[in-house]
Design a protein around this motif. Structure first.
Motif, PDB file in Angstrom:
ATOM      1  N   UNK A 139      -5.196 -65.451  48.747  1.00 44.75           N
ATOM      2  CA  UNK A 139      -4.314 -65.903  49.906  1.00 44.75           C
ATOM      3  C   UNK A 139      -4.499 -67.368  49.983  1.00 44.75           C
ATOM      4  N   UNK A 140      -5.380 -68.205  49.983  1.00 42.59           N
ATOM      5  CA  UNK A 140      -5.478 -69.465  50.193  1.00 42.59           C
ATOM      6  C   UNK A 140      -4.723 -70.602  49.342  1.00 42.59           C
ATOM      7  N   UNK A 141      -4.380 -69.744  48.137  1.00 41.30           N
ATOM      8  CA  UNK A 141      -3.823 -70.573  47.177  1.00 41.30           C
ATOM      9  C   UNK A 141      -2.252 -70.963  47.553  1.00 41.30           C
ATOM     10  N   UNK A 142      -1.806 -69.959  48.335  1.00 41.02           N
ATOM     11  CA  UNK A 142      -0.403 -69.918  48.607  1.00 41.02           C
ATOM     12  C   UNK A 142       0.678 -69.623  47.620  1.00 41.02           C
ATOM     13  N   UNK A 143       0.111 -69.051  46.398  1.00 38.71           N
ATOM     14  CA  UNK A 143       0.742 -68.574  45.298  1.00 38.71           C
ATOM     15  C   UNK A 143       0.999 -66.981  45.797  1.00 38.71           C
ATOM     16  N   UNK A 144       2.179 -66.439  45.604  1.00 39.51           N
ATOM     17  CA  UNK A 144       2.307 -64.861  45.605  1.00 39.51           C
ATOM     18  C   UNK A 144       1.331 -64.286  44.822  1.00 39.51           C
ATOM     19  N   UNK A 145       0.885 -63.207  45.398  1.00 39.01           N
ATOM     20  CA  UNK A 145      -0.130 -62.308  44.517  1.00 39.01           C
ATOM     21  C   UNK A 145      -0.029 -60.907  45.065  1.00 39.01           C
ATOM     22  N   UNK A 146      -0.371 -60.035  44.239  1.00 40.46           N
ATOM     23  CA  UNK A 146      -0.427 -58.590  44.354  1.00 40.46           C
ATOM     24  C   UNK A 146      -1.854 -57.950  43.814  1.00 40.46           C
ATOM     25  N   UNK A 147      -2.640 -57.182  44.517  1.00 41.76           N
ATOM     26  CA  UNK A 147      -3.764 -56.799  43.863  1.00 41.76           C
ATOM     27  C   UNK A 147      -3.721 -55.135  44.160  1.00 41.76           C
ATOM     28  N   UNK A 148      -4.615 -54.340  43.356  1.00 42.12           N
ATOM     29  CA  UNK A 148      -4.873 -53.012  43.681  1.00 42.12           C
ATOM     30  C   UNK A 148      -6.384 -52.646  43.838  1.00 42.12           C
ATOM     31  N   UNK A 149      -6.541 -51.747  44.571  1.00 45.58           N
ATOM     32  CA  UNK A 149      -7.891 -51.176  44.680  1.00 45.58           C
ATOM     33  C   UNK A 149      -8.482 -50.480  43.391  1.00 45.58           C
ATOM     34  N   UNK A 150      -9.659 -50.933  43.152  1.00 47.10           N
ATOM     35  CA  UNK A 150     -10.415 -50.224  42.128  1.00 47.10           C
ATOM     36  C   UNK A 150     -11.455 -49.217  42.573  1.00 47.10           C
ATOM     37  N   UNK A 151     -12.060 -48.489  41.580  1.00 46.66           N
ATOM     38  CA  UNK A 151     -12.893 -47.505  41.988  1.00 46.66           C
ATOM     39  C   UNK A 151     -14.236 -48.057  42.729  1.00 46.66           C
ATOM     40  N   UNK A 152     -14.672 -49.387  42.652  1.00 46.75           N
ATOM     41  CA  UNK A 152     -15.797 -50.120  43.287  1.00 46.75           C
ATOM     42  C   UNK A 152     -15.272 -50.618  44.711  1.00 46.75           C
ATOM     43  N   UNK A 153     -14.242 -50.611  44.897  1.00 44.27           N
ATOM     44  CA  UNK A 153     -13.396 -51.465  46.280  1.00 44.27           C
ATOM     45  C   UNK A 153     -13.412 -50.526  47.485  1.00 44.27           C
ATOM     46  N   UNK A 154     -13.971 -49.508  47.553  1.00 38.23           N
ATOM     47  CA  UNK A 154     -13.871 -48.518  49.154  1.00 38.23           C
ATOM     48  C   UNK A 154     -14.045 -49.387  50.229  1.00 38.23           C
ATOM     49  N   UNK A 155     -15.011 -50.292  50.169  1.00 36.87           N
ATOM     50  CA  UNK A 155     -15.155 -51.442  51.208  1.00 36.87           C
ATOM     51  C   UNK A 155     -14.095 -52.296  51.637  1.00 36.87           C
ATOM     52  N   UNK A 156     -13.084 -52.378  50.841  1.00 36.98           N
ATOM     53  CA  UNK A 156     -12.140 -53.190  50.824  1.00 36.98           C
ATOM     54  C   UNK A 156     -10.630 -52.377  51.447  1.00 36.98           C
ATOM     55  N   UNK A 157     -10.777 -51.054  51.530  1.00 35.88           N
ATOM     56  CA  UNK A 157      -9.697 -50.167  51.859  1.00 35.88           C
ATOM     57  C   UNK A 157      -9.280 -50.805  53.343  1.00 35.88           C
ATOM     58  N   UNK A 158     -10.253 -50.941  54.367  1.00 37.24           N
ATOM     59  CA  UNK A 158      -9.575 -51.369  55.463  1.00 37.24           C
ATOM     60  C   UNK A 158      -8.713 -52.945  55.644  1.00 37.24           C
ATOM     61  N   UNK A 159      -8.933 -53.413  54.665  1.00 36.84           N
ATOM     62  CA  UNK A 159      -8.435 -54.920  54.552  1.00 36.84           C
ATOM     63  C   UNK A 159      -6.817 -54.815  53.824  1.00 36.84           C
ATOM     64  N   UNK A 160      -6.228 -53.558  53.661  1.00 37.53           N
ATOM     65  CA  UNK A 160      -4.972 -53.383  52.916  1.00 37.53           C
ATOM     66  C   UNK A 160      -3.732 -53.998  53.838  1.00 37.53           C
TER      67      UNK A 160
END
Length: 176
Positions: A47-68
């Motif tokens: 996010x800080x790079x100011x370059x557009x990005x897209x990411x998907x959740x992986x099987x080890x990203x359960x803790x990141x779900x609330x950050x969608x």
């Protein structure tokens, strides 16, 4: 257009930052992360790079779900466009149907490249975390009018130099 593609950073924030920096230094105009991000710091850095990005959740990203809602973070498979390029992004290689121009996946920790005769590109950038081998990996993808220029980028752990291996694949673009 040059895309910077990475996956499987897991909790290796330092390695993720080095890979992102390398992609940006080599002209990446858009970042794609194929899951198993591991830590919010990786998303915050993208996010800080100011370059557009897209990411998907992986099987080890359960803790990141609330950050969608805070980041450009999605469940798989996620379909989106970058200009005229149709992209399908996922972590697991379970949805490997040729229903987009570019199909990006992670999970296996192995670099994989398949150029289809119809012009689709199936791509796994390998692992940034260097869990299965002492190498951190990412991909620079230059999207040309009639070709995909794929550069597999590798850096041995504890070294600063990245090594680049380039391959060109034909790209078929249907004109309407």
């Amino acid at each position: 257009m040059i895309l910077g593609i990475l996956s499987d950073t897991h909790k290796k924030v330092g390695r993720a930052k080095k890979a992102i920096d390398m992609l940006l230094e080599n002209g990446a105009e858009y970042l794609i992360h194929a899951g198993d991000i591991g830590k919010e710091e990786v998303l915050a850095y993208m996010e800080s790079t100011r370059v557009p990005y897209t990411a998907v959740l992986g099987n080890n990203d359960r803790k990141l779900v609330p950050l969608k809602e805070r980041y450009h973070l999605f469940t798989e498979p996620h379909y989106f466009c970058i200009g005229d390029l149709n992209v399908k992004l996922m972590h697991h290689p379970w949805f490997l149907s040729p229903d987009a121009d570019l199909i990006v996946f992670g999970h296996t920790h192995k670099f994989s490249l398949e150029c289809r005769t119809a012009g689709q590109l199936f791509l796994n950038p390998g692992e940034v975390c260097a869990r299965n081998k002492p190498v951190s990996e990412a991909v620079l993808l230059k999207v040309l009018k009639d070709a995909w220029e794929v550069t597999h980028c590798q850096r041995r752990i504890k070294e600063t130099t990245w090594h680049y291996n380039k391959k060109i694949c034909e790209r078929v673009v249907e004109h309407v």
